[in-house]
Scaffold this motif. Structure first.
Motif, PDB file in Angstrom:
ATOM      1  N   SER A 132       0.833  -1.192   0.000  1.00 30.76           N
ATOM      2  CA  SER A 132       0.000   0.000   0.000  1.00 30.76           C
ATOM      3  C   SER A 132       0.877   1.254   0.000  1.00 30.76           C
ATOM      4  CB  SER A 132      -0.970  -0.022   1.184  1.00 30.76           C
ATOM      5  OG  SER A 132      -0.257   0.085   2.377  1.00 30.76           O
ATOM      6  N   HIS A 133       1.956   1.190   0.778  1.00 27.66           N
ATOM      7  CA  HIS A 133       2.860   2.335   0.823  1.00 27.66           C
ATOM      8  C   HIS A 133       3.546   2.528  -0.521  1.00 27.66           C
ATOM      9  CE1 HIS A 133       6.455   4.682   2.045  1.00 27.66           C
ATOM     10  NE2 HIS A 133       5.562   5.269   2.824  1.00 27.66           N
TER      11      HIS A 133
ATOM     12  N   LYS B  62       1.036   3.633  -3.044  1.00 29.25           N
ATOM     13  CA  LYS B  62       0.429   4.933  -2.761  1.00 29.25           C
ATOM     14  C   LYS B  62       1.411   6.078  -2.985  1.00 29.25           C
ATOM     15  CE  LYS B  62      -3.163   3.390   0.389  1.00 29.25           C
ATOM     16  NZ  LYS B  62      -3.488   3.170   1.805  1.00 29.25           N
TER      17      LYS B  62
ATOM     18  N   LEU C   3       1.462   6.971  -6.572  1.00 29.47           N
ATOM     19  CA  LEU C   3       0.126   7.486  -6.887  1.00 29.47           C
ATOM     20  C   LEU C   3      -0.049   8.904  -6.357  1.00 29.47           C
ATOM     21  CD1 LEU C   3      -2.399   4.557  -6.382  1.00 29.47           C
ATOM     22  CD2 LEU C   3      -2.152   6.028  -8.391  1.00 29.47           C
ATOM     23  N   THR C   4       0.456   9.099  -5.129  1.00 29.60           N
ATOM     24  CA  THR C   4       0.371  10.429  -4.532  1.00 29.60           C
ATOM     25  C   THR C   4       1.052  11.460  -5.436  1.00 29.60           C
ATOM     26  OG1 THR C   4       0.472   9.364  -2.388  1.00 29.60           O
ATOM     27  CG2 THR C   4       0.810  11.735  -2.422  1.00 29.60           C
ATOM     28  N   SER C   5       2.272  11.082  -5.906  1.00 25.81           N
ATOM     29  CA  SER C   5       3.003  12.001  -6.793  1.00 25.81           C
ATOM     30  C   SER C   5       2.232  12.239  -8.071  1.00 25.81           C
ATOM     31  CB  SER C   5       4.376  11.418  -7.131  1.00 25.81           C
ATOM     32  OG  SER C   5       5.161  11.363  -5.975  1.00 25.81           O
TER      33      SER C   5
ATOM     34  N   ARG D 257      -2.597  17.459 -10.433  1.00 26.31           N
ATOM     35  CA  ARG D 257      -3.473  18.495  -9.873  1.00 26.31           C
ATOM     36  C   ARG D 257      -2.738  19.840  -9.817  1.00 26.31           C
ATOM     37  NH1 ARG D 257      -8.442  20.029  -9.590  1.00 26.31           N
ATOM     38  NH2 ARG D 257      -8.826  21.445  -7.862  1.00 26.31           N
TER      39      ARG D 257
ATOM     40  N   ARG E  21      13.625   1.192  -0.579  1.00 28.72           N
ATOM     41  CA  ARG E  21      12.254   0.692  -0.646  1.00 28.72           C
ATOM     42  C   ARG E  21      12.201  -0.440  -1.640  1.00 28.72           C
ATOM     43  NH1 ARG E  21       8.901   6.217   0.071  1.00 28.72           N
ATOM     44  NH2 ARG E  21       8.947   6.108   2.318  1.00 28.72           N
TER      45      ARG E  21
ATOM     46  N   ASP F 143      10.543  10.980   0.672  1.00 28.86           N
ATOM     47  CA  ASP F 143      10.327  10.957  -0.773  1.00 28.86           C
ATOM     48  C   ASP F 143      10.420  12.386  -1.315  1.00 28.86           C
ATOM     49  OD1 ASP F 143       9.020  11.007  -3.366  1.00 28.86           O
ATOM     50  OD2 ASP F 143       8.372   8.958  -2.922  1.00 28.86           O
TER      51      ASP F 143
ATOM     52  N   ILE G 118       7.311  13.885  -3.044  1.00 30.60           N
ATOM     53  CA  ILE G 118       6.246  14.335  -2.139  1.00 30.60           C
ATOM     54  C   ILE G 118       6.616  15.694  -1.538  1.00 30.60           C
ATOM     55  CG2 ILE G 118       4.946  13.773  -0.032  1.00 30.60           C
ATOM     56  CD1 ILE G 118       4.292  11.851  -2.232  1.00 30.60           C
TER      57      ILE G 118
ATOM     58  N   ASP H 225       5.703  12.520   7.679  1.00 29.33           N
ATOM     59  CA  ASP H 225       5.496  11.171   7.111  1.00 29.33           C
ATOM     60  C   ASP H 225       5.839  10.154   8.200  1.00 29.33           C
ATOM     61  OD1 ASP H 225       5.098   9.090   5.323  1.00 29.33           O
ATOM     62  OD2 ASP H 225       7.189   9.136   4.619  1.00 29.33           O
TER      63      ASP H 225
ATOM     64  N   MET I  49       6.387   6.503   7.680  1.00 29.39           N
ATOM     65  CA  MET I  49       7.351   5.489   7.279  1.00 29.39           C
ATOM     66  C   MET I  49       8.610   6.127   6.713  1.00 29.39           C
ATOM     67  SD  MET I  49       4.880   2.647   5.681  1.00 29.39           S
ATOM     68  CE  MET I  49       5.774   1.116   5.749  1.00 29.39           C
TER      69      MET I  49
ATOM     70  N   ALA J 227       0.911   6.585   4.266  1.00 34.35           N
ATOM     71  CA  ALA J 227       0.147   5.582   3.528  1.00 34.35           C
ATOM     72  C   ALA J 227      -0.536   4.616   4.485  1.00 34.35           C
ATOM     73  CB  ALA J 227       1.085   4.803   2.605  1.00 34.35           C
ATOM     74  N   LYS J 228      -0.138   4.684   5.749  1.00 33.00           N
ATOM     75  CA  LYS J 228      -0.775   3.807   6.753  1.00 33.00           C
ATOM     76  C   LYS J 228      -2.169   4.332   7.025  1.00 33.00           C
ATOM     77  CE  LYS J 228       2.924   1.833   9.540  1.00 33.00           C
ATOM     78  NZ  LYS J 228       2.423   0.473   9.753  1.00 33.00           N
ATOM     79  N   GLY J 229      -3.165   3.652   6.486  1.00 33.88           N
ATOM     80  CA  GLY J 229      -4.499   4.238   6.515  1.00 33.88           C
ATOM     81  C   GLY J 229      -5.504   3.556   7.418  1.00 33.88           C
TER      82      GLY J 229
ATOM     83  N   LYS K 207      -2.109   8.882   2.398  1.00 37.62           N
ATOM     84  CA  LYS K 207      -1.692   8.972   1.000  1.00 37.62           C
ATOM     85  C   LYS K 207      -2.491   7.966   0.201  1.00 37.62           C
ATOM     86  CE  LYS K 207       3.156  10.035   2.012  1.00 37.62           C
ATOM     87  NZ  LYS K 207       4.525   9.512   1.958  1.00 37.62           N
ATOM     88  N   PRO K 208      -2.850   8.144  -1.025  1.00 32.85           N
ATOM     89  CA  PRO K 208      -2.656   9.414  -1.732  1.00 32.85           C
ATOM     90  C   PRO K 208      -3.663  10.449  -1.255  1.00 32.85           C
ATOM     91  CG  PRO K 208      -3.791   7.819  -3.130  1.00 32.85           C
ATOM     92  CD  PRO K 208      -3.499   7.128  -1.852  1.00 32.85           C
ATOM     93  N   PHE K 209      -3.221  11.680  -1.171  1.00 29.37           N
ATOM     94  CA  PHE K 209      -4.101  12.721  -0.635  1.00 29.37           C
ATOM     95  C   PHE K 209      -4.453  13.722  -1.724  1.00 29.37           C
ATOM     96  CE2 PHE K 209       0.320  13.630   0.148  1.00 29.37           C
ATOM     97  CZ  PHE K 209       0.481  14.893  -0.418  1.00 29.37           C
TER      98      PHE K 209
ATOM     99  N   ILE L 299      -4.588  17.328  -2.975  1.00 30.01           N
ATOM    100  CA  ILE L 299      -3.862  18.561  -2.678  1.00 30.01           C
ATOM    101  C   ILE L 299      -4.779  19.612  -2.036  1.00 30.01           C
ATOM    102  CG2 ILE L 299      -2.761  20.577  -3.791  1.00 30.01           C
ATOM    103  CD1 ILE L 299      -0.858  18.282  -3.418  1.00 30.01           C
TER     104      ILE L 299
END
Lengths: 501, 124
Positions: free
Chosen positions: A284-285, A288, A291-293, A299, A456, B12, B15, B54, B56, B85-87, B107-109, B111
């Motif tokens: 998931s990390h 994600k 995906l976040t990037s 956006r 990672r 990251d 990010i 963050d 992790m 990302a820990k949701g 994440k993903p969030f 903006i």
């Protein structure tokens, strides 16, 4: 003391002795009574005979003299006769029944009861017997003689005393003999008691030695038979118990083994479960983050008015993160296929030497440790899936680069051995920890080292490599001395083998 | 009025860049740290109003850093927004209740949502 006596009285021997004692006592009492009666009769009869005899003689003498009227002689005779033992008094009685003359002056001139006293019923010590004096049919009177019963009684009591002593001696002799005999009779019983005690104690080889043909002999034989059967039974039981114990031990061992296997597989399952949940969180990390990037920068580009350079930069990020995402998804798909056994490989001729150089070339351009390829110009041909094999080489070299200090060299070498090609990728990194070595190729496993913590990864690279190499009929392994780098090797069989489509 | 300062702690780079470009355009002063150690050093000298954290990260993770911030008297009143990302609900609960984070985003969030949250946290 009382209990000892009671023990004796209640013992078998005691009962025997009491029985014999009672029997003897009865018999001896009867014997004594018999003796007393017999002896009395015998002695009295003998005495009466003697009395009659003496009386007869005296009567004859005295009768002669009386007829001759010689009273002096009569007196002399009476005096002489009175001196005889056992004769106490002699009286001469007239036909008119008066005492004419008596050796005891107290009797003279007295009227005496003219009767015989009964010898048996006498209470005094003297027995009187009266004899008629007849001479030539003339009644001359009577002669009364008093006999002393003292000696008779003495005889009698001596005789009885002797009998009594004899009986007592006999009685004790009988008791003594009975004691001995009962002892002898009971001896086999005692022996059997000892034998049965020993049998009860577990000695089944012991035997009672009685050969008599009676109930005791039968009993001994029965006891021996019992001991024999008990022995057999016990031996049999022992054998059964040993067998059962053996079986139990065997089953126990099996159970232990099974339980160990279960524990082991349970442990493995738990480990796998832990790895899976780690994997889920990692996936998931990992998914994600790109995906976040991608979403975030898209956006941003849509909302902010940015300079062209920055825009291009962000588009580049979106592209590379997209590729990273795609690569990750590819890996997850690969491992799922390997897991499910649905991994399909192409079956094409592969020039391994060319493939290694091809894979190494772009990697050697990157920053970091130098890459040296020591592979011969041509290697024997193998058959397999070119792209997947290349993936393995890239993965192994990538790992080596991650773990190697930038100043050190990574060496890729290969050799042909036993109808197979072995490829080695050697680094000079920290090596593989002992605890990690076993799980190195397990899926989702990530090493417990700082490099793994810093970088990672999905923990799938080596698992996928293993899946690919094994699908080619080969094997993959790692050799490492902690602190002295590691060598990752894989071995692929030569071309005659073809793969299932 | 002096703009509020936001510290972004994330390993990251993308990010960090993403958040900072958006927050800068919204008028905030932005500082970045790639790991816990960098963040601690930065916080030793600079004054910040909000930390986006963050969870992790290698070495010192977000939880640890959050605890360290909350234990530091000098940093009292600094808002913390956990970003990870820990949701799971459990992670959210741990973040809010145990590590005393002010808010928590996964994440993903979006903006826009991040912007709103930052604005809300900084303006009370």
């Amino acid at each position: 003391m009382k209990s000892a006596l009671s023990n004796i009285l209640h013992s078998y021997k005691g009962k025997w002795l009491i029985a014999i004692f009672s029997l003897c006592l009865g018999v001896f009492l009867l014997l004594i009574a018999d003796r007393i009666v017999l002896t009395r009769q015998f002695i009295y009869e003998r005495e009466i005979q003697r009395i009659d005899h003496v009386g007869g003689l005296l009567t004859n003498f005295i009768g002669d003299n009386l007829f001759d009227n010689d009273t002096n002689d009569v007196r002399k005779i009476i005096a002489t006769a009175t001196e005889q033992p056992d004769i106490t008094v002699i009286s001469l009685i007239t036909p008119a029944r008066t005492v004419r003359y008596s050796s005891d002056p107290a009797f003279e001139k007295k009227t005496t009861p003219f009767a015989d006293s009964k010898i048996n019923k006498l209470t005094n010590d003297i027995f009187y017997k009266t004899f008629p004096i007849a001479y030539k049919n003339a009644n001359l009177g009577f002669l009364q003689i008093g006999f002393s019963l003292h000696s008779i009684r003495q005889h009698l009591s001596i005789s009885l005393y002797r009998v009594f002593i004899l009986e007592v001696v006999l009685f004790f002799a009988v008791l003594f003999i009975a004691w001995g005999i009962t002892g002898r009779l009971l001896k086999p019983l005692y022996e059997m008691k000892e034998v049965s005690n020993k049998i009860a104690g577990g000695n089944f080889s012991i035997r009672a030695h009685s050969t008599s043909h009676d109930i005791i002999g039968d009993l001994a034989a029965a006891l021996n038979n019992m001991a024999l059967q008990l022995g057999d039974l016990t031996d049999n039981m022992k054998i059964r118990i040993q067998e059962a114990t053996g079986d139990l031990l065997f089953s126990n061992n099996q159970l232990l083994n099974k339980s160990r296997e279960l524990e082991e597989s349970n442990r493995k399952l738990k480990e796998l479960d832990r790895l899976k949940s780690d994997f889920v969180s990692m996936v998931s990390h990992e998914l994600k983050t790109p995906l976040t990037s991608i979403i975030g920068f898209s956006r941003t580009l849509l909302t902010l008015d940015l300079p062209v350079g920055q825009t291009r930069n962000y588009l580049g990020i979106i592209e590379s993160e997209g590729k990273r995402l795609s690569g990750l998804i590819e890996e997850y798909l690969d491992i799922s296929k390997i897991e499910a056994g649905e991994f399909s490989l192409k079956n094409e001729p592969v020039d391994l030497a060319a493939l290694i150089r091809e894979a190494a070339e772009p990697l050697s351009l990157d920053a970091g440790p130098a890459l040296r390829v020591e592979v011969p110009a041509a290697l024997p041909p193998i058959t397999g899936d070119r792209e997947h094999l290349k993936q393995v080489v890239i993965n192994l070299v990538d790992n080596a680069k991650k773990y190697s200090p930038p100043s050190e060299e990574i060496v890729i070498s290969s050799e042909e051995l036993d109808h197979a090609v072995i490829v080695r990728i050697k680094d000079n990194g920290p090596g593989i920890k002992e605890c990690d070595r076993e799980k190195l190729f397990d899926k989702f496993f990530r090493g417990s080292d700082p490099v793994a913590a810093r970088t990672r990864g999905s923990g799938l690279g080596l698992a996928i490599a293993k899946g690919i190499i094994e699908a080619h009929g080969g094997s993959i392994w790692a050799e490492s001395v902690p602190g002295k780098g590691s060598v990752f090797c894989f071995r692929l069989p030569l071309s005659e083998r073809s793969f299932p489509p | 009025m002096k703009p509020s300062t936001v510290l972004i702690v994330d390993d990251d780079q993308n990010i960090r860049e993403l958040i900072s470009v958006n927050l800068r355009s919204a008028g905030y002063a932005v500082m970045v740290a790639a790991d816990g150690k960098d963040a601690m050093e930065l916080l030793g000298s600079a004054a910040v109003d909000l930390i986006i954290l963050d969870i992790m990260m290698p070495d010192i993770d977000g939880w640890e850093l959050c605890k360290w911030i909350r234990d530091e008297p000098r940093l009292e009143g600094v808002k913390i927004l956990m970003l990870t990302a820990k949701g799971t609900d459990r992670d959210k609960l741990i973040g809010r209740e145990i590590f005393k984070a002010d808010d928590y985003m996964t994440k993903p969030f979006e903006i826009d949502l991040l912007q709103q949250t930052v604005s809300r946290l900084l303006n009370g």
